[in-house]
Write an enzyme that holds these catalytic residues in place. Structure first.
Site, mmCIF file in Angstrom:
data_model
loop_
_atom_site.group_PDB
_atom_site.id
_atom_site.type_symbol
_atom_site.label_atom_id
_atom_site.label_comp_id
_atom_site.label_asym_id
_atom_site.label_seq_id
_atom_site.Cartn_x
_atom_site.Cartn_y
_atom_site.Cartn_z
ATOM 1 N N TYR A 129 0.840 -1.205 0.000
ATOM 2 C CA TYR A 129 0.000 0.000 0.000
ATOM 3 C C TYR A 129 0.879 1.261 0.000
ATOM 4 O O TYR A 129 0.590 2.235 -0.687
ATOM 5 C CB TYR A 129 -0.958 0.017 1.198
ATOM 6 N N GLU B 22 -14.099 -0.765 5.573
ATOM 7 C CA GLU B 22 -14.009 0.585 5.006
ATOM 8 C C GLU B 22 -15.299 0.862 4.234
ATOM 9 O O GLU B 22 -15.843 -0.041 3.599
ATOM 10 C CB GLU B 22 -12.789 0.664 4.084
HETATM 11 C C1 3EB Z 1 -7.626 6.151 5.482
HETATM 12 O O1 3EB Z 1 -8.482 6.958 5.827
HETATM 13 C C2 3EB Z 1 -8.111 4.790 5.116
HETATM 14 O O2 3EB Z 1 -5.010 5.676 -0.340
HETATM 15 O O3 3EB Z 1 -6.563 6.217 -1.765
HETATM 16 C C3 3EB Z 1 -9.171 5.388 2.357
HETATM 17 C C4 3EB Z 1 -9.473 5.962 1.130
HETATM 18 C C5 3EB Z 1 -7.893 4.935 2.604
HETATM 19 C C6 3EB Z 1 -8.498 6.106 0.149
HETATM 20 C C7 3EB Z 1 -6.191 5.859 -0.643
HETATM 21 C C8 3EB Z 1 -6.928 5.085 1.611
HETATM 22 C C9 3EB Z 1 -7.219 5.670 0.393
HETATM 23 O O4 3EB Z 1 -6.417 6.405 5.472
HETATM 24 C C10 3EB Z 1 -7.536 4.265 3.877
#
Ligand code: 3EB
Length: 334
Positions: free
Chosen positions: A144, A324
């Site tokens: 990630y 999520e």
């Molecule tokens: C967060 O809030 C959770 O890397 O595009 C949520 C939405 C999250 C988009 C991205 C990551 C992403 O960090 C993870």
């Protein structure tokens, strides 16, 4: 200035058995199926399969409509469908061709920006990013974080970076490719952050060498119609994950975050969205099938039964997160 009365794009859900009706309709801009693996349709640039399986109603398809006939083209591995106002793009990237996920992501984001430029769409509104083994470490970096590195490198050149970031989701799959799809516009929109959460682009270094480049939500005015695209949202307060290994509490915390975001967007931009029950759809990504019935109950009681909710099996970008949720408020008259 738009003269059209309808919203330039809106979402609906249908059944796979009716797909030929959607395919025939030249105002349909995207037809999305959900399955174990990702796929493109070589004949029809509006069609693709997301590599995440649906947990219930497996025959559901997601159909995006435009208010005008759509032009759809596939060029050098990217599919684009567009009208005068809005562009819907999709690409699949074979990581084998690159030395790292960061490189593959960088390439994908360069490619999609070329495509936007080619058809005259300057502004990214919303992106979906799906790729395998999201929490696995590769060359000393969690995948990630490697993805975030490549994305940051590709996006940092855009004007007013960090004040014009699109909304996004990034989810782990069990599919073969890096899959990205997106919505872009010709006119600028408004980035919205959530006071309950540190902006992702300001996360501390311990979450990765380059912070995630996305906004909590992205607001676009289309004449009288307003669209609020809400990013994937998790059980994060400030920048820390909350309720480790407690799926139900994570779900409640996530919905709290989304409610707070809507309240804030209402105040900041005078939107008058009545609450999460007024949204046009939700997608719920869950790491495990265990506890899905309880999450369904929580969401049902907080959101009501009017809003379509899709449950998908997917991994969350932090290994301590189990769920999520994303959504959108898409005002339309049709
Ligand atoms: C967060 O809030 C959770 O890397 O595009 C949520 C939405 C999250 C988009 C991205 C990551 C992403 O960090 C993870």
């Amino acid at each position: 200035m738009r003269h059209s009365e309808a919203s330039p794009i809106f979402i609906s859900y249908g059944d796979i058995n009716d797909i030929s009706n959607f395919v025939r309709d030249n105002k349909v801009i995207a037809i999305i199926q959900f399955s174990q693996n990702c796929e493109v349709d070589r004949q029809d640039a509006r069609r693709f399969t997301v590599g995440l399986p649906l947990l219930e109603s497996p025959d559901t398809i997601e159909v995006w409509y435009a208010d005008h006939p759509v032009t759809a083209v596939r060029e050098e591995g990217i599919a684009c469908a567009f009208t005068e106002d809005v562009l819907f793009g999709h690409l699949l990237i074979d990581e084998e061709r690159f030395s790292s996920l960061a490189q593959a992501t960088y390439y994908g984001y360069q490619r999609l920006q070329q495509c936007m430029k080619r058809w005259g769409f300057r502004y990214l509104m919303r992106l979906w990013n799906y790729f395998p083994r999201i929490n696995l470490e590769e060359n000393g970096l969690e995948r990630y974080r490697s993805f975030c590195l490549g994305r940051h490198e590709a996006l940092r050149g855009i004007d007013d970076f960090e004040t014009s970031l699109p909304a996004a989701s990034a989810i782990g799959t069990q599919a073969t490719h890096l899959q990205i799809y997106f919505l872009a516009a010709k006119q600028r929109g408004i980035q919205i952050e959530n006071p309950r959460q540190v902006s992702a682009f300001h996360y501390p270094k311990r979450y990765g060498p380059k912070s995630p480049s996305f906004s909590r939500a992205f607001l676009k005015h289309w004449g009288h119609h307003r669209h609020l695209y809400i990013s994937g949202t998790a059980s994060i307060k400030g920048y820390v994950s909350r309720h480790q290994s407690d799926l139900l509490m994570q779900t409640e915390e996530t919905l709290d975050n989304i409610e707070h975001l809507i309240t804030h967007a209402n105040e900041q931009e005078d939107l008058g969205i009545s609450g999460i029950g007024a949204l046009s759809f939700f997608k719920v990504y869950v790491r495990s099938l265990e506890g899905v019935a309880e999450i369904k109950r929580i969401i049902g009681s907080r959101v009501g039964s009017r809003v379509p909710v899709l449950f998908l099996r997917g991994d969350i970008c932090r290994s301590d997160l189990l769920v999520e949720i994303e959504g959108a408020y898409i005002e339309c008259r049709h």
